[in-house]
Design an enzyme around this catalytic site. Structure first.
Site, PDB file in Angstrom:
ATOM      1  N   SER A   1      55.407  25.997  39.097  1.00 35.99           N
ATOM      2  CA  SER A   1      55.099  24.717  39.942  1.00 35.99           C
ATOM      3  C   SER A   1      56.081  24.671  41.076  1.00 35.99           C
ATOM      4  O   SER A   1      55.542  24.587  42.311  1.00 35.99           O
ATOM      5  CB  SER A   1      55.378  23.389  39.146  1.00 35.99           C
ATOM      6  OG  SER A   1      55.372  22.494  40.022  1.00 35.99           O
TER       7      SER A   1
ATOM      8  N   TRP B   1      54.567  27.317  43.507  1.00 42.40           N
ATOM      9  CA  TRP B   1      53.331  26.792  44.323  1.00 42.40           C
ATOM     10  C   TRP B   1      53.888  26.129  45.468  1.00 42.40           C
ATOM     11  O   TRP B   1      53.196  26.116  46.402  1.00 42.40           O
ATOM     12  CB  TRP B   1      52.537  25.935  43.209  1.00 42.40           C
ATOM     13  CG  TRP B   1      51.482  25.234  43.783  1.00 42.40           C
ATOM     14  CD1 TRP B   1      50.194  25.877  44.053  1.00 42.40           C
ATOM     15  CD2 TRP B   1      51.256  24.135  44.590  1.00 42.40           C
ATOM     16  NE1 TRP B   1      49.482  24.939  44.795  1.00 42.40           N
ATOM     17  CE2 TRP B   1      50.188  23.816  45.118  1.00 42.40           C
ATOM     18  CE3 TRP B   1      52.276  23.050  45.168  1.00 42.40           C
ATOM     19  CZ2 TRP B   1      49.602  22.819  45.749  1.00 42.40           C
ATOM     20  CZ3 TRP B   1      51.654  22.036  45.776  1.00 42.40           C
ATOM     21  CH2 TRP B   1      50.543  21.760  46.158  1.00 42.40           C
ATOM     22  N   HIS B   2      54.871  25.156  45.386  1.00 41.11           N
ATOM     23  CA  HIS B   2      55.372  24.613  46.559  1.00 41.11           C
ATOM     24  C   HIS B   2      55.947  25.389  47.721  1.00 41.11           C
ATOM     25  O   HIS B   2      55.808  24.874  48.876  1.00 41.11           O
ATOM     26  CB  HIS B   2      56.516  23.491  45.978  1.00 41.11           C
ATOM     27  CG  HIS B   2      55.960  22.433  45.427  1.00 41.11           C
ATOM     28  ND1 HIS B   2      55.705  22.290  43.938  1.00 41.11           N
ATOM     29  CD2 HIS B   2      55.451  21.241  45.630  1.00 41.11           C
ATOM     30  CE1 HIS B   2      55.063  21.247  43.805  1.00 41.11           C
ATOM     31  NE2 HIS B   2      55.221  20.479  44.925  1.00 41.11           N
ATOM     32  N   GLY B   3      56.522  26.559  47.508  1.00 38.78           N
ATOM     33  CA  GLY B   3      56.609  27.366  48.669  1.00 38.78           C
ATOM     34  C   GLY B   3      57.256  28.666  48.294  1.00 38.78           C
ATOM     35  O   GLY B   3      57.924  28.833  47.187  1.00 38.78           O
TER      36      GLY B   3
ATOM     37  N   PHE C   1      52.312  23.500  52.175  1.00 41.64           N
ATOM     38  CA  PHE C   1      52.147  24.067  50.914  1.00 41.64           C
ATOM     39  C   PHE C   1      50.649  24.596  51.067  1.00 41.64           C
ATOM     40  O   PHE C   1      50.099  24.701  49.957  1.00 41.64           O
ATOM     41  CB  PHE C   1      52.543  23.175  49.967  1.00 41.64           C
ATOM     42  CG  PHE C   1      53.797  22.470  49.917  1.00 41.64           C
ATOM     43  CD1 PHE C   1      54.961  23.486  50.541  1.00 41.64           C
ATOM     44  CD2 PHE C   1      54.240  21.429  49.811  1.00 41.64           C
ATOM     45  CE1 PHE C   1      56.220  22.986  50.658  1.00 41.64           C
ATOM     46  CE2 PHE C   1      55.543  20.881  49.732  1.00 41.64           C
ATOM     47  CZ  PHE C   1      56.571  21.560  50.212  1.00 41.64           C
TER      48      PHE C   1
END
Lengths: 478, 307
Positions: A322, A325-327, A478
């Site tokens: 997670s 995924w954000h960066g 994102f």
């Protein structure tokens, strides 16, 4: 095209009129119209990105058809892997290539070996993480025989590119959104009115709360050394509220816009700041992504079954992914892992938590215990969210160090009273409406029209006279 | 459906009326762009020296000290792309133009106005100078490019107090400033430098080189001498800017100017002759500094000073 731009203010009513008055007689034509306007909406940023989205859509459509037409397990697996590898490959290249190259070079440098590998000047297509996850879940669901593949290519293109939720979600499941493209939509007055209200509330959260917070946040985070600990704490609190206003505001505008066209999108934020503990927070924050990870990562890993070690491992993997995924930065990974650490007590000492559906259900005020729980949960989020804002881990630690210094007890160098008053308006409105989808959902209330309109105009006036300068939506990156 | 449209129209009508009124009211207020565009159109044939550029020339070079007829057509945050646009658009109105003066600042090669927080300024070039490039919808209205309270204030100032939005002198020199002078330049230098550093991007270099070369080519074709310079800055600013950008900026300036015999370049960036009391803030001169700079610039470039 940004939701808070003049372009969108022209785009939305024009599309609305054409959709209901010109293209409403033929479902396929109406869907095709949605594809065209959605591509226009997305291409407004950079038309070159359109080819990639079209490519992803064609691949997953083709994979879906392939999965439908064969029962051969080997072939089915091959088709699924094709979808997953292509989607993640594109995402990996555009989003993570430079991150992995830098990490690789850095790792070799640790052992005294200099590698000469160049990074690339890659432009990250807006919203790539959102639509690749949406199309990928379609292929996975068909593989798992949870839904049928569609043969209607226009409906599928509409599902992937549907402009309200294309660039920042909610990440819809095909099983919820795709069937809505198969049936004729009828205009629903109450739905449209409620959608309009939700758009208004979303604009308030974005323009008044998030954009105003952004000014203080930039100042405090960019001039780290000049402020005392209490100002740093205020900066972190404001950033947490900025993200919420920005992202939940975007989601509200997306959901409200979709309702104008007769579509129902899933709720993405359910008043997360009123959560009484960490597990509850993750049921209320970015719901579409959390449930996506739950269904396609956590459960396949074994979920909460098995022994404690298994649950802990799966939770850490979930939050690691997670974060990533954000960066493409270690700060996001730390952000994710710190949440996993917060969840540790619930994993190591599982107990049934007796809680009402929302805090202080049926009451106007929370009990002292609930207030304490909500405040503690919020504070935990604030401390972790620092890593969402800083450029490096070192910066994050310095920032945290400043908060936990003796200057935390000094009068803050920055005390944005006006900002806190605006945040207060948002919190009170959302608290009063916490059992509903959004703060302006008035259905079922007997409020005179004059009062309702006064409220709407008051919100418009606040947006116009107290709104911050236009800032990009944080989650677009994102 | 009809009910919804009726209701939403009714709700939006007062807002539309308000914004329509505001838009028309704002457009009528005289401003720098209107004034400078009109000047270049109507009095362009008298201009012999044209000053282009950003705040680093707007409030640095006073045309009143020039013996030849000089007009300052610089604007706040004006990038090379817009310098080229202005020169290209109005050169036909400037038959007696002999020289162009243009600053090449620390960020000139690395900043793109359309990619900055000041991108709303593009509307002034579009609305009052006829700039056409870019997004067809954006920057066409006053009301969508600024804060409503500030716009209402401007309307009230003009219609009730007769105060317009012209912030320059008759010959285009910037005389009014929106920000107060900085009192603690030892502290603000780093803040401003870091802000400027973060606005610089290597991806903007190509576009800015193209624009600068456009200016230089146009001047070469019309036998116009070009004076490029890098403006002075306070030491706390200089110490905190990105040295990579600065080095690249110097290298680019040198390589481009070497291609044009009609171009002269002077670098005042680290010039110690500019004392603390000459600065308005860490990268801008005050009135005293502007007078000193203008006279120094004229002397060092062999341009006649008006006695």
């Amino acid at each position: 095209m940004l939701f808070n731009s003049i372009e969108f203010a022209v785009f939305l009513p024009v599309v609305f009129i054409l959709y209901w008055f010109v293209f409403n007689r033929n479902l396929r034509l109406q869907n095709f119209f949605l594809v065209v306007v959605s591509y226009l909406f997305y291409g407004w940023w950079d038309w070159r990105f359109l080819f990639m989205m079209a490519f992803t859509t064609i691949i997953d459509y083709w994979v879906g058809i392939g999965l439908k037409r064969t029962d051969d397990e080997k072939r089915r697996k091959l088709l699924l892997y094709t979808s997953v590898v292509l989607n993640l490959g594109l995402l990996g290249f555009f989003k993570y290539y430079n991150f992995f190259v830098d990490s690789f070079v850095g790792a070799f440098r640790l052992f005294g070996k200099e590698l000469n590998v160049d990074t690339l000047n890659i432009i990250l297509p807006v919203g790539i993480s959102f639509y690749t996850f949406q199309t990928m879940s379609y292929a996975i669901d068909i593989y798992r025989r949870k839904m049928d593949a569609t043969e209607d290519v226009i409906a599928f293109f509409s599902f992937v590119s549907f402009f309200p939720q294309l660039v920042a979600g909610p990440i819809e499941r095909a099983s919820n959104l795709l069937p809505q493209f198969y049936v004729k939509r009828h205009f629903d007055y109450h739905k449209a009115i409620d959608g309009s209200r939700q758009i208004l509330w979303g604009l308030f959260k974005k323009i008044v709360i998030a954009d105003n917070c952004a000014v203080y946040v930039s100042d405090i985070f960019n001039h780290n050394l000049e402020y005392n600990g209490s100002a740093h704490l205020i900066g972190a609190i404001l950033f947490t509220i900025q993200i919420y206003g920005d992202f939940s505001g975007y989601s509200d505008i997306a959901i409200g816009s979709a309702r104008l066209f007769g579509f129902n999108l899933m709720q993405n934020f359910a008043y997360p700041f009123f959560s009484r503990n960490m597990p509850e927070l993750w049921k209320r924050w970015h719901i579409s992504l959390t449930t996506w990870f739950q269904d396609y990562v956590f459960f396949p890993l074994g979920g909460s079954r098995g022994n404690t070690w298994f649950r802990v491992r799966n939770t850490f993997i979930l939050f690691f992914i997670s974060g990533l995924w954000h960066g493409a930065n270690y700060t996001y990974i730390i952000w994710g892992l710190m949440f996993a650490v917060y969840l540790l007590p619930y994993l190591l000492f599982p107990r049934k938590i007796n809680m009402t559906k929302v805090a202080a259900e049926g009451k106007l005020f929370p009990s002292l215990k609930e207030l304490g729980q909500m405040s503690l949960t919020f504070l935990q989020v604030v401390l972790v969210t620092i890593f969402f804002r800083v450029a490096t881990l070192h910066d994050g630690l310095v920032y945290l160090g400043s908060i936990f210094s003796s200057s935390l007890f000094e009068v803050p160098d920055v005390l944005p009273e006006k900002m806190f008053a605006l945040i207060g308006i948002m919190i009170v409105a959302e608290w009063l409406q916490r059992s509903r989808q959004h703060a302006l959902e008035f259905d079922g209330f007997n409020i005179p029209r004059a009062l309702r309109w006064t409220i709407y105009y008051a919100i418009v006036a606040i947006i116009l006279f107290m709104g911050g300068s236009q800032q990009d939506f944080i989650y677009f990156q994102f | 459906m009809k009910r919804y449209l009726k209701l939403i129209s009714l709700f939006l009508l007062p807002l539309l009326a308000f914004f329509t009124f505001l838009e028309f009211a704002l457009r009528e207020i005289p401003n720098d762009f209107k004034y400078k565009a009109q000047y270049l159109e109507k009095k362009g044939d008298s201009i012999e020296i044209l000053i282009l550029g950003s705040s680093h020339s707007l409030s640095f070079l006073r045309p009143m000290y020039f013996e030849q007829k000089t007009f300052n057509s610089a604007n706040l945050n004006q990038t090379l792309k817009f310098d080229y646009f202005i020169l290209e658009k109005y050169i036909r109105n400037l038959p007696n133009l002999k020289s162009v003066i243009l600053p090449v600042s620390y960020g000139s090669f690395f900043v793109d106005l359309s990619d900055s927080k000041d991108k709303w300024r593009i509307k002034d070039y579009k609305m009052y100078m006829g700039y056409r490039a870019g997004n067809p919808l954006a920057y066409r209205l006053e009301v969508t490019n600024g804060s409503t309270p500030a716009q209402l204030q401007a309307v009230m100032d003009y219609y009730l107090k007769g105060k317009n939005q012209i912030n320059c002198s008759e010959n285009g020199f910037g005389i009014k400033f929106s920000r107060d002078p900085q009192t603690n330049m030892e502290l603000t230098g780093k803040m401003v430098a870091l802000r400027h550093n973060s606005a610089c991007k290597y991806e903007n270099v190509e576009g800015n080189i193209e624009a600068l070369r456009g200016v230089l080519d146009l001047c070469k074709k019309n036998n116009i001498t070009v004076y490029l310079y890098t403006a002075p800055a306070y030491h706390t600013y200089r110490e905190n800017i990105n040295k990579g950008f600065l080095k690249r900026s110097y290298a680019l300036t040198d390589s481009i100017t070497s291609l044009y015999p009609n171009v002269r370049y002077k670098n005042y960036f680290e010039d110690d002759r500019f004392k603390k009391d000459m600065y308005r803030d860490v990268d801008h001169l005050n009135e005293k500094g502007a007078e000193f700079f203008t006279k120094l610039f004229l002397e060092e470039n062999g341009i006649n000073l008006k006695e």
